[in-house]
Design a protein around this motif. Structure first.
Motif, PDB file in Angstrom:
ATOM      1  N   GLY A  24       0.918  -1.123   0.210  1.00 30.70           N
ATOM      2  CA  GLY A  24      -0.120  -0.069  -0.043  1.00 30.70           C
ATOM      3  C   GLY A  24       0.922   1.222  -0.039  1.00 30.70           C
ATOM      4  N   VAL A  27       2.109   1.946  -3.469  1.00 26.77           N
ATOM      5  CA  VAL A  27       1.181   2.458  -4.448  1.00 26.77           C
ATOM      6  C   VAL A  27       0.916   3.753  -4.259  1.00 26.77           C
ATOM      7  CG1 VAL A  27      -1.155   2.256  -5.274  1.00 26.77           C
ATOM      8  CG2 VAL A  27       0.336   0.162  -4.741  1.00 26.77           C
ATOM      9  N   VAL A  28       0.954   4.420  -3.089  1.00 27.50           N
ATOM     10  CA  VAL A  28       0.591   5.812  -2.624  1.00 27.50           C
ATOM     11  C   VAL A  28       1.795   6.541  -2.956  1.00 27.50           C
ATOM     12  CG1 VAL A  28       0.535   7.349  -0.701  1.00 27.50           C
ATOM     13  CG2 VAL A  28      -0.794   5.147  -0.449  1.00 27.50           C
ATOM     14  N   ASN A  29       2.877   5.985  -2.970  1.00 22.01           N
ATOM     15  CA  ASN A  29       4.278   6.923  -3.118  1.00 22.01           C
ATOM     16  C   ASN A  29       4.651   6.747  -4.672  1.00 22.01           C
ATOM     17  OD1 ASN A  29       4.724   7.901  -0.725  1.00 22.01           O
ATOM     18  ND2 ASN A  29       5.740   6.085   0.012  1.00 22.01           N
ATOM     19  N   ARG A  30       3.777   6.030  -5.614  1.00 24.85           N
ATOM     20  CA  ARG A  30       4.112   5.601  -6.956  1.00 24.85           C
ATOM     21  C   ARG A  30       4.464   6.738  -7.748  1.00 24.85           C
ATOM     22  NH1 ARG A  30      -1.292   5.677  -6.745  1.00 24.85           N
ATOM     23  NH2 ARG A  30      -2.433   6.184  -8.430  1.00 24.85           N
ATOM     24  N   THR A  31       3.813   8.039  -7.659  1.00 22.12           N
ATOM     25  CA  THR A  31       4.216   9.023  -8.332  1.00 22.12           C
ATOM     26  C   THR A  31       5.631   9.745  -8.069  1.00 22.12           C
ATOM     27  OG1 THR A  31       1.582   9.872  -8.522  1.00 22.12           O
ATOM     28  CG2 THR A  31       3.352  11.478  -8.897  1.00 22.12           C
ATOM     29  N   ALA A 143      -4.771  -0.639  -3.662  1.00 20.88           N
ATOM     30  CA  ALA A 143      -4.617   0.671  -3.404  1.00 20.88           C
ATOM     31  C   ALA A 143      -4.279   1.137  -4.581  1.00 20.88           C
ATOM     32  CB  ALA A 143      -3.551   0.621  -2.305  1.00 20.88           C
ATOM     33  N   GLY A 144      -4.896   2.531  -4.729  1.00 24.02           N
ATOM     34  CA  GLY A 144      -4.529   3.308  -5.828  1.00 24.02           C
ATOM     35  C   GLY A 144      -5.409   3.212  -7.080  1.00 24.02           C
ATOM     36  N   SER A 145      -6.183   2.120  -7.065  1.00 23.95           N
ATOM     37  CA  SER A 145      -6.856   1.836  -8.195  1.00 23.95           C
ATOM     38  C   SER A 145      -8.378   1.662  -8.026  1.00 23.95           C
ATOM     39  CB  SER A 145      -6.587   0.343  -8.850  1.00 23.95           C
ATOM     40  OG  SER A 145      -7.337  -0.220  -9.919  1.00 23.95           O
ATOM     41  N   TYR A 177      -1.025  -6.162 -12.142  1.00 24.38           N
ATOM     42  CA  TYR A 177      -0.231  -5.933 -10.902  1.00 24.38           C
ATOM     43  C   TYR A 177       0.171  -7.082 -10.171  1.00 24.38           C
ATOM     44  CZ  TYR A 177       0.360  -3.625  -6.312  1.00 24.38           C
ATOM     45  OH  TYR A 177       1.141  -3.357  -5.194  1.00 24.38           O
ATOM     46  N   GLU A 259       2.942   0.052  -9.391  1.00 24.82           N
ATOM     47  CA  GLU A 259       2.255   0.663 -10.229  1.00 24.82           C
ATOM     48  C   GLU A 259       1.235  -0.579 -11.049  1.00 24.82           C
ATOM     49  OE1 GLU A 259       3.492   3.959 -12.494  1.00 24.82           O
ATOM     50  OE2 GLU A 259       5.344   4.084 -11.208  1.00 24.82           O
TER      51      GLU A 259
END
Length: 443
Positions: A24, A27-31, A143-145, A177, A259
């Motif tokens: 999780g 995913v939150v820090n993927r950017t 998470a994130g999708s 994923y 991601e």
């Protein structure tokens, strides 16, 4: 260069620390991670040749160059012209830059589509067969999708009951994923099996089946984006494993950890090409030499959390080429596209739509007259919201043709019809995929 080499142990230590994060958190820090990766890639381009000589055969292997030939899915490439005009839209933030060499064009007709939207969370996938004793397959979220995903068994088979008949030319696309840090290099990843049509696919043996087949193994592993890709022909007891292996390579930065990754496969006659995200990695001119009919099976034999797949589309009827667009507009005064993809409940065009847009831009750029672009949605959600969404999506397509491909903004108008003009029932995922479309009407 010495500074670069001395920095490598530090980077490896940093990767080990990052590996302790939860899925999780990644995913939150993927950017942030993507921005860092892109910056590092620009630096790496200057030293890759030297690093390849030093680390030959290790995970520091240079990423495969993108094919200029296109293999099973070639297309003329636009130079990515830039111009102003076209107005504003909430979808104008798409960054197409990494996809301007992408030559995968989906099959025009939707033969099968699955996004598991009609299946309850926590249950097994409706209208699918899933076998295997390890790992509990279920429809879940990540998470994130905003999508629903099929978590495949760690050992077993998964296949859609409603689709088992590939045409001679087809494309397969799906979102994937996985958590590579839980996966072993000694096992498999997600295996996409194109197998001779069988009465009972549940009886398929992913290790020793001699039915005409091709196995494409998509296998991320480790914390640094390493991607192992393999292609293997049908089992033959007279051949060694090396002789049955058609492709076996490791790419150091082919997988986007934390991601959603996009997998695309194209078959044109005997040729098979496989892409992960914007890059073509496998190009087999004789990958499927025996005549069909063929069906589809996903297989796993892995350690870890399993793999997750959704937005699975099989396309046929030929790729969307400029020639095909021209022909249809000449005959019908319009062209309908179902392979311009958008984010969920958004007018933002997904970057993998670039190749389709490129073909449409090449066609319209050579044709006379003006065009009216009309967006359509499925029936999910409120009718008023769908109408507004379809209007914004049509505007996004118009702006992409103007800003990305340099077409004259004065040639285009745009509007939307929402869910009011369905061409198929909205009761199924495939029907909804048919209804989500963009029309280009010659004036």
């Amino acid at each position: 260069m010495k500074g670069k080499l001395l920095a490598l142990p530090v980077l490896l230590i940093a990767q080990l620390v990052l590996a302790q994060e939860s899925v999780g958190e990644r995913v939150v820090n993927r950017t942030k991670e993507t921005t860092i990766r892109k910056t590092e890639d620009k630096i790496d381009q200057k030293v890759d040749n030297t690093l390849d000589k030093i680390f030959d055969g290790s995970i520091f292997k240079k990423k495969k160059e993108k094919s200029e030939e296109g293999g099973a899915s070639g297309t003329k490439k636009s130079p990515g012209k830039q111009s102003s005009g076209g107005g504003a839209s909430d979808g104008d933030d798409t960054d197409f830059s990494t996809y301007r060499d992408f030559d995968f064009v989906p099959g025009e007709k939707t033969l099968f589509f699955e996004d598991f939207a009609n299946t309850s969370l926590g249950s097994g996938p409706a209208q699918w067969t899933v076998t295997g004793a390890k790992g509990e397959p279920a429809i879940t979220t990540i998470a994130g999708s905003a999508d629903r995903w099929l978590r495949t068994p760690t050992e077993g088979l998964s296949f859609p009951n409603a689709f088992n008949d590939f045409p001679d030319n087809f494309t397969i696309e799906f979102d994937m994923y996985a958590d590579p840090e839980t996966m072993s290099e000694m096992m498999s990843g997600l295996k996409v099996v194109i197998v001779q049509k069988m009465t009972d696919r549940a009886a398929y043996d992913q290790w020793f089946s001699a039915d005409p087949q091709l196995i494409l193994d998509i296998h991320p592993s480790g914390g640094g984006g390493s991607l192992n890709l393999g292609a293997k022909m049908e089992y033959d007891g007279n051949l060694s494993q090396e002789e049955m292996t058609l492709h076996d390579s490791t790419y150091r930065d082919g997988w986007l950890n934390g991601e959603v990754n996009r997998v695309s496969i194209a078959r044109k006659g005997k040729a098979i090409a496989l892409y992960v995200n914007e890059t073509q990695y496998i190009d087999l001119p004789n990958g499927l030499p025996k005549p069909g009919p063929y069906g589809l099976v996903f297989a796993n034999n892995m350690w870890g959390d399993g793999t997750y797949i959704t937005n699975i589309r099989v396309g046929g009827g030929g790729a969307v080429t400029a020639k095909a667009v021209n022909k249809e507009i000449a005959a019908e005064k319009k062209f309908i596209s179902r392979t311009i993809y958008f984010d969920v409940n958004s007018a933002r065009i997904k970057p993998e739509s670039w190749a389709t847009l490129n073909e449409i831009a090449n066609a319209i750029g050579e044709m006379p007259g003006n065009f009216h672009i009309v967006g359509h949605t499925d029936s999910d959600g409120a009718e008023e919201a769908n109408l507004a969404l379809s209007i914004r999506r049509a505007a996004s397509v118009k702006n992409a043709l103007v800003n990305e491909f340099g077409l004259d903004a004065s040639r285009f108008t745009s509007d939307g019809k929402g869910e009011t003009e369905p061409v198929e029932s909205n009761a199924t995922a495939a029907g909804k995929a048919q209804n989500r479309r963009v029309e280009f009407i010659q004036q």
